[in-house]
Enzyme design. Structure first.
Site, PDB file in Angstrom:
ATOM      1  N   GLY A  12       0.808  -1.217   0.000  1.00 57.51           N
ATOM      2  CA  GLY A  12       0.000   0.000   0.000  1.00 57.51           C
ATOM      3  C   GLY A  12       0.836   1.260   0.000  1.00 57.51           C
ATOM      4  CG  ASP A  13       0.278   3.973   2.268  1.00 54.21           C
ATOM      5  OD1 ASP A  13      -0.882   4.280   1.946  1.00 54.21           O
ATOM      6  OD2 ASP A  13       0.588   3.607   3.409  1.00 54.21           O
ATOM      7  CD  GLU A  14       1.536   0.152  -3.252  1.00 56.53           C
ATOM      8  OE1 GLU A  14       0.529   0.876  -3.152  1.00 56.53           O
ATOM      9  OE2 GLU A  14       1.554  -1.037  -2.902  1.00 56.53           O
ATOM     10  CE  LYS A  16      -3.136   2.105  -3.665  1.00 53.30           C
ATOM     11  NZ  LYS A  16      -1.995   2.029  -2.737  1.00 53.30           N
ATOM     12  CG  ASN A  38      -8.994   0.021   4.044  1.00 57.22           C
ATOM     13  OD1 ASN A  38      -9.650   0.552   3.163  1.00 57.22           O
ATOM     14  ND2 ASN A  38      -8.701  -1.267   4.019  1.00 57.22           N
ATOM     15  N   GLY A  40      -5.861   5.797   1.827  1.00 53.96           N
ATOM     16  CA  GLY A  40      -5.594   7.227   1.864  1.00 53.96           C
ATOM     17  C   GLY A  40      -4.793   7.537   0.619  1.00 53.96           C
ATOM     18  CG  HIS A  41      -5.791   6.408  -2.816  1.00 52.04           C
ATOM     19  ND1 HIS A  41      -6.505   5.720  -3.753  1.00 52.04           N
ATOM     20  CD2 HIS A  41      -5.277   5.461  -1.987  1.00 52.04           C
ATOM     21  CE1 HIS A  41      -6.439   4.414  -3.500  1.00 52.04           C
ATOM     22  NE2 HIS A  41      -5.708   4.245  -2.418  1.00 52.04           N
ATOM     23  CB  THR A 129      -6.981   1.747   8.990  1.00 56.99           C
ATOM     24  OG1 THR A 129      -8.142   1.076   8.471  1.00 56.99           O
ATOM     25  CG2 THR A 129      -5.808   1.528   8.046  1.00 56.99           C
ATOM     26  CD  GLN A 224      -6.931  -1.202   0.982  1.00 58.37           C
ATOM     27  OE1 GLN A 224      -7.752  -1.749   0.264  1.00 58.37           O
ATOM     28  NE2 GLN A 224      -7.176  -0.027   1.513  1.00 58.37           N
ATOM     29  CB  THR A 301      -3.553   5.568  10.716  1.00 59.76           C
ATOM     30  OG1 THR A 301      -2.354   5.180  10.028  1.00 59.76           O
ATOM     31  CG2 THR A 301      -4.700   4.667  10.313  1.00 59.76           C
TER      32      THR A 301
HETATM   33  P1  GDP Z   1      -1.512   5.744  -2.218  1.00 62.49           P
HETATM   34  O1  GDP Z   1      -2.251   5.237  -1.042  1.00 62.49           O
HETATM   35  O2  GDP Z   1      -0.914   4.636  -3.040  1.00 62.49           O
HETATM   36  O3  GDP Z   1      -2.289   6.698  -3.079  1.00 62.49           O
HETATM   37  O4  GDP Z   1      -0.270   6.555  -1.647  1.00 62.49           O
HETATM   38  P2  GDP Z   1      -0.287   7.586  -0.397  1.00 62.49           P
HETATM   39  O5  GDP Z   1      -0.928   8.853  -0.835  1.00 62.49           O
HETATM   40  O6  GDP Z   1      -0.820   6.952   0.820  1.00 62.49           O
HETATM   41  O7  GDP Z   1       1.263   7.744  -0.124  1.00 62.49           O
HETATM   42  C1  GDP Z   1       2.137   8.224  -1.074  1.00 62.49           C
HETATM   43  C2  GDP Z   1       2.830   9.468  -0.504  1.00 62.49           C
HETATM   44  O8  GDP Z   1       3.959   9.791  -1.307  1.00 62.49           O
HETATM   45  C3  GDP Z   1       1.955  10.709  -0.546  1.00 62.49           C
HETATM   46  O9  GDP Z   1       2.298  11.543   0.525  1.00 62.49           O
HETATM   47  C4  GDP Z   1       2.332  11.345  -1.873  1.00 62.49           C
HETATM   48  O10 GDP Z   1       2.092  12.749  -1.898  1.00 62.49           O
HETATM   49  C5  GDP Z   1       3.800  11.053  -1.928  1.00 62.49           C
HETATM   50  N1  GDP Z   1       4.372  10.866  -3.271  1.00 62.49           N
HETATM   51  C6  GDP Z   1       3.816  10.268  -4.352  1.00 62.49           C
HETATM   52  N2  GDP Z   1       4.730  10.183  -5.349  1.00 62.49           N
HETATM   53  C7  GDP Z   1       5.878  10.709  -4.874  1.00 62.49           C
HETATM   54  C8  GDP Z   1       7.189  10.870  -5.414  1.00 62.49           C
HETATM   55  O11 GDP Z   1       7.497  10.481  -6.517  1.00 62.49           O
HETATM   56  N3  GDP Z   1       8.139  11.434  -4.586  1.00 62.49           N
HETATM   57  C9  GDP Z   1       7.844  11.845  -3.331  1.00 62.49           C
HETATM   58  N4  GDP Z   1       8.849  12.384  -2.615  1.00 62.49           N
HETATM   59  N5  GDP Z   1       6.616  11.720  -2.795  1.00 62.49           N
HETATM   60  C10 GDP Z   1       5.655  11.143  -3.551  1.00 62.49           C
HETATM   61  P1  IMO Z   2      -3.806   2.664   0.471  1.00 60.28           P
HETATM   62  O1  IMO Z   2      -4.959   2.483  -0.488  1.00 60.28           O
HETATM   63  C1  IMO Z   2      -1.260   0.946   3.550  1.00 60.28           C
HETATM   64  C2  IMO Z   2      -3.061  -2.034   6.199  1.00 60.28           C
HETATM   65  C3  IMO Z   2      -3.226  -1.618   7.635  1.00 60.28           C
HETATM   66  C4  IMO Z   2      -3.119  -2.981   8.314  1.00 60.28           C
HETATM   67  C5  IMO Z   2      -3.816  -3.916   7.333  1.00 60.28           C
HETATM   68  C6  IMO Z   2      -5.278  -4.167   7.678  1.00 60.28           C
HETATM   69  O2  IMO Z   2      -3.694   4.041   1.010  1.00 60.28           O
HETATM   70  O3  IMO Z   2      -2.552   2.139  -0.114  1.00 60.28           O
HETATM   71  P2  IMO Z   2      -7.523  -2.766   7.595  1.00 60.28           P
HETATM   72  O4  IMO Z   2      -7.836  -1.406   8.073  1.00 60.28           O
HETATM   73  O5  IMO Z   2      -7.713  -2.949   6.136  1.00 60.28           O
HETATM   74  O6  IMO Z   2      -8.177  -3.837   8.402  1.00 60.28           O
HETATM   75  O7  IMO Z   2      -5.943  -2.945   7.891  1.00 60.28           O
HETATM   76  O8  IMO Z   2      -3.745  -3.266   6.071  1.00 60.28           O
HETATM   77  N1  IMO Z   2      -3.670  -1.101   5.228  1.00 60.28           N
HETATM   78  C7  IMO Z   2      -2.976  -0.240   4.475  1.00 60.28           C
HETATM   79  N2  IMO Z   2      -1.653   0.032   4.457  1.00 60.28           N
HETATM   80  N3  IMO Z   2      -2.089   1.564   2.680  1.00 60.28           N
HETATM   81  C8  IMO Z   2      -3.402   1.272   2.675  1.00 60.28           C
HETATM   82  O9  IMO Z   2      -4.247   1.763   1.743  1.00 60.28           O
HETATM   83  C9  IMO Z   2      -3.915   0.360   3.621  1.00 60.28           C
HETATM   84  N4  IMO Z   2      -5.137  -0.120   3.912  1.00 60.28           N
HETATM   85  C10 IMO Z   2      -4.974  -1.031   4.879  1.00 60.28           C
HETATM   86  O10 IMO Z   2      -2.210  -0.749   8.039  1.00 60.28           O
HETATM   87  O11 IMO Z   2      -1.766  -3.369   8.379  1.00 60.28           O
HETATM   88 MG    MG Z   3      -2.284   5.490   1.043  1.00 62.62          MG
END
Ligand code: GDP
Ligand code: IMO
Ligand code: MG
Length: 423
Positions: A12-14, A16, A38, A40-41, A129, A224, A301
């Site tokens: 997750g949190d790549e 997206k 859960n 957070g984009h 979460t 995720q 979170t």
């Molecule tokens: P998602 O859940 O896959 O949409 O990713 P998140 O938003 O949770 O986490 C990605 C974090 O990295 C966010 O704070 C973005 O603003 C940040 N981000 C995305 N791409 C880049 C990048 O190429 N470089 C840096 N430094 N931050 C980035």
């Molecule tokens: P995005 O879309 C990162 C993780 C939680 C926990 C496990 C189970 O932003 O990439 P849940 O609330 O689903 O029961 O939690 O999955 N988790 C994530 N980690 N990014 C997320 O979403 C996540 N959604 C759930 O931290 O380990």
């Molecule tokens: Mg996220």
């Protein structure tokens, strides 16, 4: 074939949300197919940062329809807050956001159950979460859940009451102490329900059938990451939905043979939030440095994300599970300033060298085998042209392409929409 998928390949949190926003002008429809609040984009443009939890990341582009699919679980309270946060941007939510009648509803007691379950697990908690995701999907598969379509039924308050009573008995069963005021939670819930009822509900599978017939271009946005998939992730430390490509078919009602490109997103390193195995996790200064430069704090979170080197064993596994056709590498800028970088290509596992992701990935059983590559010392954040990327970064990318046999088509060098290089 008019449907493309965009999926996270790690935990997750790549990034997206950022890339869906970048790609949206190429599409007519953006659709979320699983997960719920859960997620957070994060999207950044014109100096403003937006965090979306339930609403698809195409919402800021005019003329694009955003769909919350049947596979998503919706917390009305959180969706209401997201809609309110969009007020200054004058988006016609009633026209641009469509919600599947078959999407399930997260009740306040689902959140309480999530908490009770985690408390009862003690040290072996999932690190959820606490948004009620697991309990809501349990009610879905247990055939007890309430769906968006039920809001059109005058009997909804009774259906709600019945399910809530059951949940309260279940909370007692956990035998943990929870501090809550149900009346307050319910007031907030029903106030949100009143707003949700004014939105546009659709039979999304029918909508997608006709959209495809009309040649509309559709992008399915994953939430995720593949390693959190309920079937294939690091179980039990996973989420409760299929985060891999198959989830898009069941979560939208689209046929597998309609899917064309599968875009897999990964960070140039690895992060994870919550509990569970993480073979390449770093517990040293390097891990701290990545966390600090990458600002690795959860968008939902606020928890610190664990950091480690890129793990190609896990990445290949995720690529194979979803049939990924192109890779997108995020946060390359964060790896600036390291003399050398490590990439895990195999594991020492119970006395053997293995190249696949095994059943048991407890850290004590696994020792990552690394290849070391030269790092670069160049700030990437202002680079606009691929040809200006340092040679060492290109070598890093070529190495990943060789090991995964999938081309890297995009590199991200900062959080802003504009900090995106297409190959
Ligand atoms: P998602 O859940 O896959 O949409 O990713 P998140 O938003 O949770 O986490 C990605 C974090 O990295 C966010 O704070 C973005 O603003 C940040 N981000 C995305 N791409 C880049 C990048 O190429 N470089 C840096 N430094 N931050 C980035
Ligand atoms: P995005 O879309 C990162 C993780 C939680 C926990 C496990 C189970 O932003 O990439 P849940 O609330 O689903 O029961 O939690 O999955 N988790 C994530 N980690 N990014 C997320 O979403 C996540 N959604 C759930 O931290 O380990
Ligand atoms: Mg996220």
């Amino acid at each position: 074939m008019a449907i493309d998928l965009l999926l996270g390949l790690q935990w997750g949190d790549e990034g997206k949300g950022k890339i869906v926003d970048v790609l949206t002008p190429k599409y007519d429809i953006i659709a979320r197919f699983q997960g719920g609040p859960n997620a957070g984009h994060t999207l950044e443009f014109e100096g403003i940062k937006h965090v979306l939890h339930t609403i698809p990341s195409g919402i800021f582009h005019p003329n694009v329809i955003n769909v919350i699919g049947n596979g998503v679980v919706i917390d009305p309270i959180i969706l209401k807050k997201e809609i309110e946060a969009l007020t200054p941007f004058h988006i016609n939510i009633k026209e641009r956001l469509l919600i599947s009648r078959k999407a399930h509803i997260i009740l306040p007691t689902h959140r309480l159950l999530d908490k009770a379950s985690e408390l009862s697990k003690g040290k072996s908690k999932i690190g959820s979460t606490l948004k009620g995701i697991g309990p809501c999907y349990m009610d879905k598969t247990g055939r007890n859940g309430l769906r968006i379509g039920d809001l059109e039924n005058a009997d909804f308050p009774n259906l709600y009451h019945k399910l809530t009573q059951k949940h309260l008995a279940m909370i007692d069963f956990y035998g943990v102490t929870l501090d809550y005021n149900l009346k307050e939670l319910e007031e907030e819930f029903f106030e949100a329900i009143n707003l949700i009822k004014t939105l546009t509900f659709i039979d999304s599978e029918d909508f997608f059938y006709h959209a495809q017939k009309q040649g509309k271009k559709i992008l399915a946005e994953g939430a995720q990451g593949s390693m959190l998939d309920i079937d294939f992730g690091t179980y039990p430390f996973v989420t409760s939905s299929n985060t891999t490509a198959s989830g898009a078919c069941t979560g939208l009602g689209i046929a597998p043979n309609q899917i064309k490109n599968v875009m897999g997103i990964f960070k140039a390193y690895t992060t994870r939030v919550g509990s569970g195995s993480f073979p390449t996790e770093l517990f040293d200064e390097t891990g701290d440095k990545i966390a600090q430069i990458g600002r690795e704090v959860g968008a939902t979170t606020g928890r610190k994300r664990r950091c480690g080197w890129l793990d190609l064993v896990a990445l290949r596994y995720a690529i194979h599970l979803s049939g990924v056709t192109q890779l997108m590498m995020m946060k390359a800028d964060v790896l600036n300033g390291f003399d050398s970088l490590k990439i895990c290509t195999a594991y020492h596992y119970k006395g053997e060298t293995i190249h696949h992701f095994p059943y048991g990935t407890e850290t004590e059983n696994i020792e990552p085998i690394y290849t070391e590559l030269k790092g670069w010392h160049k700030d990437l954040s202002d680079i606009k042209n691929v040809h200006d990327l340092p040679n060492e970064l290109m070598d890093y990318i070529r190495f990943i392409e060789k090991e995964t046999e999938v081309p890297v088509t995009l590199v991200s060098v900062g959080a802003d929409r504009k900090q995106t290089l297409l190959f």
